[in-house]
Scaffold this motif. Structure first.
Motif, PDB file in Angstrom:
ATOM      1  N   ARG A 374       0.803  -1.247   0.000  1.00 12.88           N
ATOM      2  CA  ARG A 374       0.000   0.000   0.000  1.00 12.88           C
ATOM      3  C   ARG A 374       0.827   1.284   0.000  1.00 12.88           C
ATOM      4  NH1 ARG A 374      -2.974   1.011   4.487  1.00 12.88           N
ATOM      5  NH2 ARG A 374      -2.259  -0.900   5.475  1.00 12.88           N
ATOM      6  N   PRO A 375       1.936   1.358   0.775  1.00  8.94           N
ATOM      7  CA  PRO A 375       2.675   2.633   0.821  1.00  8.94           C
ATOM      8  C   PRO A 375       3.217   3.072  -0.532  1.00  8.94           C
ATOM      9  CG  PRO A 375       3.357   1.176   2.604  1.00  8.94           C
ATOM     10  CD  PRO A 375       2.474   0.373   1.712  1.00  8.94           C
ATOM     11  N   HIS A 376       3.299   2.159  -1.498  1.00  3.89           N
ATOM     12  CA  HIS A 376       3.819   2.542  -2.815  1.00  3.89           C
ATOM     13  C   HIS A 376       2.827   3.414  -3.603  1.00  3.89           C
ATOM     14  CE1 HIS A 376       7.414   0.147  -2.633  1.00  3.89           C
ATOM     15  NE2 HIS A 376       6.804  -1.016  -2.657  1.00  3.89           N
ATOM     16  N   GLN A 377       1.553   3.352  -3.221  1.00  4.30           N
ATOM     17  CA  GLN A 377       0.548   4.073  -4.014  1.00  4.30           C
ATOM     18  C   GLN A 377       0.840   5.572  -4.014  1.00  4.30           C
ATOM     19  OE1 GLN A 377      -3.585   3.214  -3.310  1.00  4.30           O
ATOM     20  NE2 GLN A 377      -3.226   1.041  -2.985  1.00  4.30           N
ATOM     21  N   ASN A 378       1.067   6.107  -5.199  1.00  3.81           N
ATOM     22  CA  ASN A 378       1.347   7.544  -5.427  1.00  3.81           C
ATOM     23  C   ASN A 378       2.681   8.023  -4.843  1.00  3.81           C
ATOM     24  OD1 ASN A 378      -0.877   7.963  -6.945  1.00  3.81           O
ATOM     25  ND2 ASN A 378      -2.091   8.959  -5.362  1.00  3.81           N
ATOM     26  N   ALA A 379       3.495   7.103  -4.348  1.00  5.81           N
ATOM     27  CA  ALA A 379       4.840   7.496  -3.884  1.00  5.81           C
ATOM     28  C   ALA A 379       5.767   7.602  -5.102  1.00  5.81           C
ATOM     29  CB  ALA A 379       5.362   6.448  -2.908  1.00  5.81           C
ATOM     30  N   LEU A 380       6.948   8.174  -4.898  1.00  7.84           N
ATOM     31  CA  LEU A 380       7.902   8.304  -6.010  1.00  7.84           C
ATOM     32  C   LEU A 380       8.771   7.051  -6.082  1.00  7.84           C
ATOM     33  CD1 LEU A 380       9.017  12.013  -5.485  1.00  7.84           C
ATOM     34  CD2 LEU A 380       7.263  11.121  -7.040  1.00  7.84           C
ATOM     35  N   SER A 381       8.887   6.501  -7.257  1.00 13.04           N
ATOM     36  CA  SER A 381       9.650   5.251  -7.383  1.00 13.04           C
ATOM     37  C   SER A 381      11.144   5.529  -7.214  1.00 13.04           C
ATOM     38  CB  SER A 381       9.385   4.597  -8.736  1.00 13.04           C
ATOM     39  OG  SER A 381       9.838   5.425  -9.757  1.00 13.04           O
ATOM     40  N   LEU A 382      11.841   4.555  -6.691  1.00 13.65           N
ATOM     41  CA  LEU A 382      13.294   4.662  -6.500  1.00 13.65           C
ATOM     42  C   LEU A 382      13.973   3.541  -7.273  1.00 13.65           C
ATOM     43  CD1 LEU A 382      13.398   5.315  -2.633  1.00 13.65           C
ATOM     44  CD2 LEU A 382      13.646   6.999  -4.471  1.00 13.65           C
ATOM     45  N   GLU A 383      15.039   3.907  -7.966  1.00 16.99           N
ATOM     46  CA  GLU A 383      15.762   2.895  -8.716  1.00 16.99           C
ATOM     47  C   GLU A 383      16.320   1.856  -7.749  1.00 16.99           C
ATOM     48  OE1 GLU A 383      18.001   4.636 -11.903  1.00 16.99           O
ATOM     49  OE2 GLU A 383      19.292   2.855 -11.904  1.00 16.99           O
ATOM     50  N   THR A 384      16.088   0.601  -8.064  1.00 15.99           N
ATOM     51  CA  THR A 384      16.470  -0.482  -7.158  1.00 15.99           C
ATOM     52  C   THR A 384      17.261  -1.521  -7.934  1.00 15.99           C
ATOM     53  OG1 THR A 384      14.431  -0.088  -5.920  1.00 15.99           O
ATOM     54  CG2 THR A 384      15.513  -2.211  -5.553  1.00 15.99           C
ATOM     55  N   ALA A 385      18.522  -1.698  -7.575  1.00 17.99           N
ATOM     56  CA  ALA A 385      19.362  -2.692  -8.267  1.00 17.99           C
ATOM     57  C   ALA A 385      19.488  -3.925  -7.373  1.00 17.99           C
ATOM     58  CB  ALA A 385      20.731  -2.099  -8.549  1.00 17.99           C
ATOM     59  N   VAL A 386      19.146  -5.069  -7.936  1.00 18.60           N
ATOM     60  CA  VAL A 386      19.193  -6.318  -7.175  1.00 18.60           C
ATOM     61  C   VAL A 386      20.281  -7.223  -7.748  1.00 18.60           C
ATOM     62  CG1 VAL A 386      17.892  -8.390  -6.498  1.00 18.60           C
ATOM     63  CG2 VAL A 386      16.710  -6.179  -6.699  1.00 18.60           C
ATOM     64  N   PHE A 387      21.238  -7.588  -6.910  1.00 16.22           N
ATOM     65  CA  PHE A 387      22.286  -8.544  -7.304  1.00 16.22           C
ATOM     66  C   PHE A 387      22.007  -9.817  -6.517  1.00 16.22           C
ATOM     67  CE2 PHE A 387      23.770  -4.228  -7.518  1.00 16.22           C
ATOM     68  CZ  PHE A 387      24.323  -4.145  -8.788  1.00 16.22           C
ATOM     69  N   ALA A 388      21.559 -10.857  -7.225  1.00 10.21           N
ATOM     70  CA  ALA A 388      21.141 -12.067  -6.510  1.00 10.21           C
ATOM     71  C   ALA A 388      21.393 -13.300  -7.364  1.00 10.21           C
ATOM     72  CB  ALA A 388      19.650 -11.979  -6.170  1.00 10.21           C
ATOM     73  N   ASP A 389      21.454 -14.435  -6.688  1.00  8.89           N
ATOM     74  CA  ASP A 389      21.541 -15.711  -7.423  1.00  8.89           C
ATOM     75  C   ASP A 389      20.229 -15.933  -8.174  1.00  8.89           C
ATOM     76  OD1 ASP A 389      23.989 -16.105  -6.291  1.00  8.89           O
ATOM     77  OD2 ASP A 389      23.212 -17.343  -4.631  1.00  8.89           O
ATOM     78  N   ARG A 390      20.313 -16.846  -9.120  1.00  9.10           N
ATOM     79  CA  ARG A 390      19.094 -17.152  -9.882  1.00  9.10           C
ATOM     80  C   ARG A 390      18.576 -18.527  -9.489  1.00  9.10           C
ATOM     81  NH1 ARG A 390      17.966 -13.397 -14.018  1.00  9.10           N
ATOM     82  NH2 ARG A 390      19.639 -11.872 -14.085  1.00  9.10           N
ATOM     83  N   LEU A 391      17.263 -18.677  -9.527  1.00 12.87           N
ATOM     84  CA  LEU A 391      16.641 -19.981  -9.293  1.00 12.87           C
ATOM     85  C   LEU A 391      16.851 -20.843 -10.537  1.00 12.87           C
ATOM     86  CD1 LEU A 391      13.257 -18.692  -7.784  1.00 12.87           C
ATOM     87  CD2 LEU A 391      15.300 -19.437  -6.550  1.00 12.87           C
ATOM     88  N   ALA A 392      16.449 -22.095 -10.442  1.00 11.30           N
ATOM     89  CA  ALA A 392      16.651 -23.018 -11.560  1.00 11.30           C
ATOM     90  C   ALA A 392      15.898 -22.569 -12.821  1.00 11.30           C
ATOM     91  CB  ALA A 392      16.203 -24.410 -11.148  1.00 11.30           C
ATOM     92  N   ASN A 393      14.904 -21.708 -12.669  1.00 13.92           N
ATOM     93  CA  ASN A 393      14.136 -21.233 -13.835  1.00 13.92           C
ATOM     94  C   ASN A 393      14.719 -19.935 -14.427  1.00 13.92           C
ATOM     95  OD1 ASN A 393      13.484 -19.378 -11.903  1.00 13.92           O
ATOM     96  ND2 ASN A 393      11.300 -19.851 -11.820  1.00 13.92           N
ATOM     97  N   GLY A 394      15.843 -19.470 -13.885  1.00 12.84           N
ATOM     98  CA  GLY A 394      16.483 -18.263 -14.412  1.00 12.84           C
ATOM     99  C   GLY A 394      16.000 -16.975 -13.769  1.00 12.84           C
ATOM    100  N   VAL A 395      14.987 -17.062 -12.917  1.00  7.07           N
ATOM    101  CA  VAL A 395      14.465 -15.859 -12.247  1.00  7.07           C
ATOM    102  C   VAL A 395      15.335 -15.580 -11.014  1.00  7.07           C
ATOM    103  CG1 VAL A 395      12.463 -14.891 -11.040  1.00  7.07           C
ATOM    104  CG2 VAL A 395      12.125 -16.357 -13.042  1.00  7.07           C
ATOM    105  N   LYS A 396      15.627 -14.296 -10.783  1.00  6.95           N
ATOM    106  CA  LYS A 396      16.430 -13.964  -9.597  1.00  6.95           C
ATOM    107  C   LYS A 396      15.719 -14.416  -8.320  1.00  6.95           C
ATOM    108  CE  LYS A 396      18.910  -9.941 -11.306  1.00  6.95           C
ATOM    109  NZ  LYS A 396      18.954  -8.488 -11.309  1.00  6.95           N
ATOM    110  N   GLN A 397      16.517 -14.890  -7.384  1.00  7.96           N
ATOM    111  CA  GLN A 397      15.920 -15.381  -6.132  1.00  7.96           C
ATOM    112  C   GLN A 397      15.214 -14.259  -5.369  1.00  7.96           C
ATOM    113  OE1 GLN A 397      18.806 -16.897  -3.337  1.00  7.96           O
ATOM    114  NE2 GLN A 397      17.258 -17.467  -1.818  1.00  7.96           N
TER     115      GLN A 397
END
Ligand code: AHR
Length: 487
Positions: A374-397
């Motif tokens: 809910r707090p995201h509604q109408n808030a200003l987005s912030l650039e978010t960089a995620v460095f993470a391992d990937r699951l077996a399906n290629g999606v970041k954990q």
């Protein structure tokens, strides 16, 4: 450490349109009838026919916008059947959904009353497939005109003096399929014609939404933008997460790890698809005047055993919570172009917020994710960089997004790994004071039942470990958290 996340809290980006957290309610199965609307004479507590328990839960969620009456139903719906005294309303067969009799007791005034009670804006999807231009034009006039016309008088005679000021108008639904089986060229021409007669009454500017593509069909988007791009405010694509073939989607609560990984892989695919459509839109609209809407999204499984296959009733587990968290993080990251999204559907259908059984109600894991976000509604987005391992399906954990409002930074992050906990290092760039948070966690099949409705629910996070490099968060397997920070 399994993942490192950098949130650039010093450079806020586009506002996250609160309508990204919108919902969808169709005359389908028990979404409207029984789920939201029980009628004034029902023994189930209600206000003007709307279930008090369900409306109270939805109010708390701060639903910004609600789409209605369909879906496929929209292109067979004739709004005049749903006004005037309820007992005299025309009965029809809902041919799309289960072949049940639709008595039209829930119509235009009831929908507006539902939106009033929930506290959300209405989004009306008009009939192009089997309707007429006049029918749509008169619906707009009926809802919005303050004049002394016969149609505005009719609305007054039906109990509503003031116009309803409906801003969001959809022109057809899935016109490439259940909404008329059209070629994009034909739809684009029809759209051009219909939108002319979406008249403005008074100062309120209408927001005209054209039927967009099915999933990745960029040919549809290209044709529509080329032929009608200057006449629409947004186009709307649909994207469902179907983990398998239509004949074998698997059940909502019974699935193995392969099916889980396929579900998340398909859910993550929405990012590639929406970016492909945005790239096409950019060619015709470099100034970004036209917005993108995703007015149907969510998981679609086999129906619960013993239920009407046309009612699309499915349970909702922590797997759905992961899909919701991942999808909403993707939406937040595209706040500059995404102007609305509507999960399908609000109650008792597909990836629902609420399930009901007679007078009983439960909140699903998906409800709790929407609550955390809910707090995201109408808030200003912030650039978010995620460095993470990937699951077996290629999606970041780890999936994450962040926003800021009034100095409070909200970070939402999910550990999509169903089996392994994760330790995450979070650097919020100068907003390092943790002020509180909540987490939803559970075994991937965990869900709420009418007998045990609080099996899955968020708990508060009171303290986090601080290190020189940032905040360390331990995320259990299959969990989603919302954390707030300030400078
Ligand atoms: O949400 C269920 C159905 O899915 C909608 O009626 C239709 O638009 C889509 O195919």
């Amino acid at each position: 450490m399994n993942a490192v996340i950098h949130v650039d809290a010093k450079h806020p980006g586009a506002a996250i349109n609160k309508n990204i957290y919108g919902q969808f309610s169709e005359h389908l199965g028990r979404c409207i009838y029984g789920g939201l609307f029980v009628g004034k004479d029902s023994p189930i507590p209600n206000v003007n026919g709307m279930r008090t328990d369900v409306v109270d839960a939805l109010r708390k969620l701060q639903v910004p916008v609600l789409r209605w009456p369909g879906g496929c139903f929209a292109d067979e719906y004739h709004w005049r059947d749903g006004i005037g005294p309820q007992e005299g309303r025309r009965r029809m067969v809902n041919t799309n959904w289960g072949g049940v009799v639709e008595d039209n007791s829930f119509g235009t005034h009831e929908f507006m009353e539902l939106c009033r009670q929930i506290g959300c804006e209405p989004y009306v999807n008009a009939n192009v497939g089997s309707g007429t231009v006049r029918e749509m034009a008169e619906w707009v006039e009926y809802l919005n005109s303050d004049g002394d016309s016969t149609i505005a008088r009719e609305r007054r005679a039906n109990g509503h003096d003031e116009p309803f000021h409906v801003k969001y108008w959809g022109v057809g639904n899935e016109s490439w399929g259940c909404g008329g089986n059209m070629r994009p060229e034909h739809y684009a021409d029809l759209y051009r014609q219909y939108q002319v007669y979406c008249r403005q009454y008074g100062p309120d500017r209408l927001f005209r939404i054209a039927c967009g593509p099915n999933g990745g069909d960029t040919q549809w988007t290209e044709t529509l933008m080329r032929r009608a791009g200057d006449m629409l405010d947004a186009l709307s694509m649909h994207y469902y997460t179907v983990p398998g073939a239509w004949e074998d989607k698997g059940g909502a609560t019974v699935f193995d790890m392969d099916r889980y990984l396929l579900t998340l892989k398909n859910a993550a695919g929405i990012e590639r698809v929406l970016e492909a459509h945005l790239a096409v839109m950019d060619r015709f609209d470099p100034a970004h005047r036209v917005g993108l809407i995703i007015d149907e999204w969510g998981t679609w499984y086999d129906v619960e055993p013993g239920t009407n296959p046309g009612f699309l009733y499915q349970q909702n587990t922590m797997r759905d919570a992961m899909v919701a968290a991942l999808t909403l993080n993707i939406f937040n990251a595209h706040a500059d172009r995404l102007v609305m999204a509507n999960i399908a559907q609000m109650v008792n259908v597909l990836q629902a917020m609420v399930l009901t059984d007679g007078d009983r109600m439960l909140l699903t894991p998906t409800y709790h994710v929407f609550d955390l976000y809910r707090p995201h509604q109408n808030a200003l987005s912030l650039e978010t960089a995620v460095f993470a391992d990937r699951l077996a399906n290629g999606v970041k954990q780890i999936s994450a997004s962040a926003s800021v409002r009034d100095g409070a930074v909200t970070v939402t992050l999910a550990n999509l790994d169903a089996e392994n906990a994760a330790e995450v290092l979070l650097d919020v760039n100068a907003a390092e004071i943790f002020t509180g948070g909540r987490i939803l966690a559970g075994e991937v099949h965990a869900h709420n039942t009418f007998e045990a409705p609080e099996t899955v629910k968020p708990v508060s996070v009171d303290a986090l470990k601080r290190t020189e490099r940032g905040t360390v968060i331990a995320l259990p397997a299959c969990s989603v958290a919302a954390l707030t920070f300030r400078a």
